[in-house]
Design a protein around this motif. Structure first.
Motif, PDB file in Angstrom:
ATOM      1  N   ALA A 158       0.816  -1.215   0.000  1.00 57.33           N
ATOM      2  CA  ALA A 158       0.000   0.000   0.000  1.00 57.33           C
ATOM      3  C   ALA A 158       0.848   1.262   0.000  1.00 57.33           C
ATOM      4  O   ALA A 158       0.432   2.304  -0.526  1.00 57.33           O
ATOM      5  N   PHE A 159       2.059   1.166   0.576  1.00 52.97           N
ATOM      6  CA  PHE A 159       2.967   2.322   0.677  1.00 52.97           C
ATOM      7  C   PHE A 159       4.365   1.892   0.241  1.00 52.97           C
ATOM      8  O   PHE A 159       5.259   1.728   1.082  1.00 52.97           O
ATOM      9  N   PRO A 160       4.574   1.687  -1.057  1.00 51.32           N
ATOM     10  CA  PRO A 160       5.838   1.111  -1.527  1.00 51.32           C
ATOM     11  C   PRO A 160       7.063   1.974  -1.270  1.00 51.32           C
ATOM     12  O   PRO A 160       8.189   1.460  -1.280  1.00 51.32           O
ATOM     13  N   GLU A 161       6.884   3.269  -1.037  1.00 48.86           N
ATOM     14  CA  GLU A 161       8.023   4.155  -0.786  1.00 48.86           C
ATOM     15  C   GLU A 161       8.234   4.434   0.701  1.00 48.86           C
ATOM     16  O   GLU A 161       9.113   5.218   1.070  1.00 48.86           O
ATOM     17  N   LEU A 162       7.484   3.790   1.547  1.00 46.69           N
ATOM     18  CA  LEU A 162       7.613   3.987   2.988  1.00 46.69           C
ATOM     19  C   LEU A 162       8.984   3.504   3.462  1.00 46.69           C
ATOM     20  O   LEU A 162       9.476   2.475   3.010  1.00 46.69           O
ATOM     21  N   ASN A 163       9.574   4.241   4.389  1.00 49.10           N
ATOM     22  CA  ASN A 163      10.897   3.876   4.893  1.00 49.10           C
ATOM     23  C   ASN A 163      10.873   3.846   6.420  1.00 49.10           C
ATOM     24  O   ASN A 163      11.239   4.812   7.086  1.00 49.10           O
ATOM     25  N   ILE A 164      10.412   2.732   6.973  1.00 53.37           N
ATOM     26  CA  ILE A 164      10.403   2.509   8.413  1.00 53.37           C
ATOM     27  C   ILE A 164      11.090   1.182   8.674  1.00 53.37           C
ATOM     28  O   ILE A 164      10.778   0.177   8.030  1.00 53.37           O
ATOM     29  N   THR A 165      12.003   1.150   9.632  1.00 54.00           N
ATOM     30  CA  THR A 165      12.642  -0.106  10.007  1.00 54.00           C
ATOM     31  C   THR A 165      12.065  -0.616  11.320  1.00 54.00           C
ATOM     32  O   THR A 165      11.511   0.149  12.127  1.00 54.00           O
ATOM     33  N   VAL A 166      12.207  -1.907  11.535  1.00 49.53           N
ATOM     34  CA  VAL A 166      11.758  -2.495  12.796  1.00 49.53           C
ATOM     35  C   VAL A 166      12.541  -1.889  13.959  1.00 49.53           C
ATOM     36  O   VAL A 166      11.985  -1.613  15.030  1.00 49.53           O
ATOM     37  N   ALA A 167      13.823  -1.647  13.753  1.00 54.63           N
ATOM     38  CA  ALA A 167      14.650  -1.061  14.804  1.00 54.63           C
ATOM     39  C   ALA A 167      14.110   0.305  15.241  1.00 54.63           C
ATOM     40  O   ALA A 167      14.157   0.647  16.433  1.00 54.63           O
ATOM     41  N   GLN A 168      13.594   1.091  14.310  1.00 55.69           N
ATOM     42  CA  GLN A 168      13.007   2.380  14.665  1.00 55.69           C
ATOM     43  C   GLN A 168      11.788   2.194  15.574  1.00 55.69           C
ATOM     44  O   GLN A 168      11.602   2.960  16.522  1.00 55.69           O
ATOM     45  N   LEU A 169      10.989   1.190  15.281  1.00 55.34           N
ATOM     46  CA  LEU A 169       9.796   0.952  16.103  1.00 55.34           C
ATOM     47  C   LEU A 169      10.178   0.497  17.506  1.00 55.34           C
ATOM     48  O   LEU A 169       9.556   0.901  18.485  1.00 55.34           O
ATOM     49  N   VAL A 170      11.200  -0.346  17.586  1.00 60.07           N
ATOM     50  CA  VAL A 170      11.683  -0.767  18.906  1.00 60.07           C
ATOM     51  C   VAL A 170      12.184   0.433  19.690  1.00 60.07           C
ATOM     52  O   VAL A 170      11.886   0.589  20.892  1.00 60.07           O
ATOM     53  N   GLN A 171      12.912   1.308  19.020  1.00 57.20           N
ATOM     54  CA  GLN A 171      13.428   2.508  19.681  1.00 57.20           C
ATOM     55  C   GLN A 171      12.274   3.393  20.160  1.00 57.20           C
ATOM     56  O   GLN A 171      12.323   3.948  21.272  1.00 57.20           O
ATOM     57  N   MET A 172      11.235   3.535  19.344  1.00 55.50           N
ATOM     58  CA  MET A 172      10.093   4.347  19.757  1.00 55.50           C
ATOM     59  C   MET A 172       9.416   3.746  20.984  1.00 55.50           C
ATOM     60  O   MET A 172       8.949   4.465  21.874  1.00 55.50           O
ATOM     61  N   GLY A 173       9.366   2.424  21.057  1.00 58.04           N
ATOM     62  CA  GLY A 173       8.754   1.761  22.198  1.00 58.04           C
ATOM     63  C   GLY A 173       9.556   1.891  23.469  1.00 58.04           C
ATOM     64  O   GLY A 173       9.012   1.767  24.569  1.00 58.04           O
TER      65      GLY A 173
END
Length: 215
Positions: A196-211
């Motif tokens: 749905a968002f082919p140009e999205l740039n989010i990594t799993v590591a970023q989500l862990v850091q946000m948590g």
């Protein structure tokens, strides 16, 4: 989670079993977040880190929607009416399609969707009740025809059969094809690939850091 709905003239061990439409009529108007599980009203009370992760994802998706001029939007609150009549879900994030949402019979009157064509993406951020995200909700979103579904397990709580061994933070992206979901797992520095968002740039590591972050 806490069950909030029970008929006063029924025994304590026999709570009233609500259908989805009855749940809509009786939905508590106290500003809380509620779902219907097996006919019982359940209050959803996410912890702070859960909200930090969900907020970050929502912000990034919103930026993509506006940057690319996509006909999508993210509602503040939207119930999903699954095929099972004694269930109702409130995704942590849902991306709706402006071009198709008007045809959904539940949208205008109840901020609710009942067809997969109304949505582009549904996301659940995993809490201690992770089993529902990986099983019941997964099956119902698949039956409904929601084209893409993420399970954001930023603490690696899911079973090894679901996220692998050793367990670690994982984002599972389910994509609908021929009425069935196929899944791709993302971990560590992996960028989450979204149809749905082919140009999205989010990594799993970023989500862990946000948590883990506290502001």
């Amino acid at each position: 989670m806490q069950s909030l709905s029970q008929s006063q003239d029924q025994p304590q061990d026999q709570p009233q079993k609500l259908t989805f439409d009855e749940f809509l009529v009786q939905y508590p108007e106290d500003g809380g977040r509620y779902e219907l599980h097996y006919g019982a009203v359940v209050e959803m009370r996410p912890i702070g880190p859960h909200e930090q992760v969900g907020g970050f994802i929502s912000d990034q998706l919103t930026l993509e929607i506006y940057r690319l001029g996509l006909p999508y939007f993210i509602p503040r609150s939207c119930l999903v009416r699954p095929v099972e009549e004694f269930e109702a879900y409130l995704p942590d994030i849902i991306v709706l399609n402006r071009e198709t949402i008007g045809a959904d019979p539940y949208w205008k009157k109840a901020s609710t969707i009942s067809t997969g064509a109304s949505a582009k993406l549904a996301i659940e951020v995993v809490s201690t009740n992770w089993r529902a995200d990986y099983s019941k909700k997964l099956a119902e979103y698949e039956l409904l025809g929601i084209p893409e579904y993420w399970v954001v397990d930023y603490r690696g709580l899911g079973a090894k059969r679901l996220i692998g061994s050793p367990k670690e933070p994982t984002v599972s992206v389910y994509v609908l094809s021929d009425d069935e979901y196929s899944v791709t797992l993302f971990k560590g520095q992996d960028a989450i690939a979204s149809p749905a968002f082919p140009e999205l740039n989010i990594t799993v590591a970023q989500l862990v850091q946000m948590g883990e972050s506290v502001t």
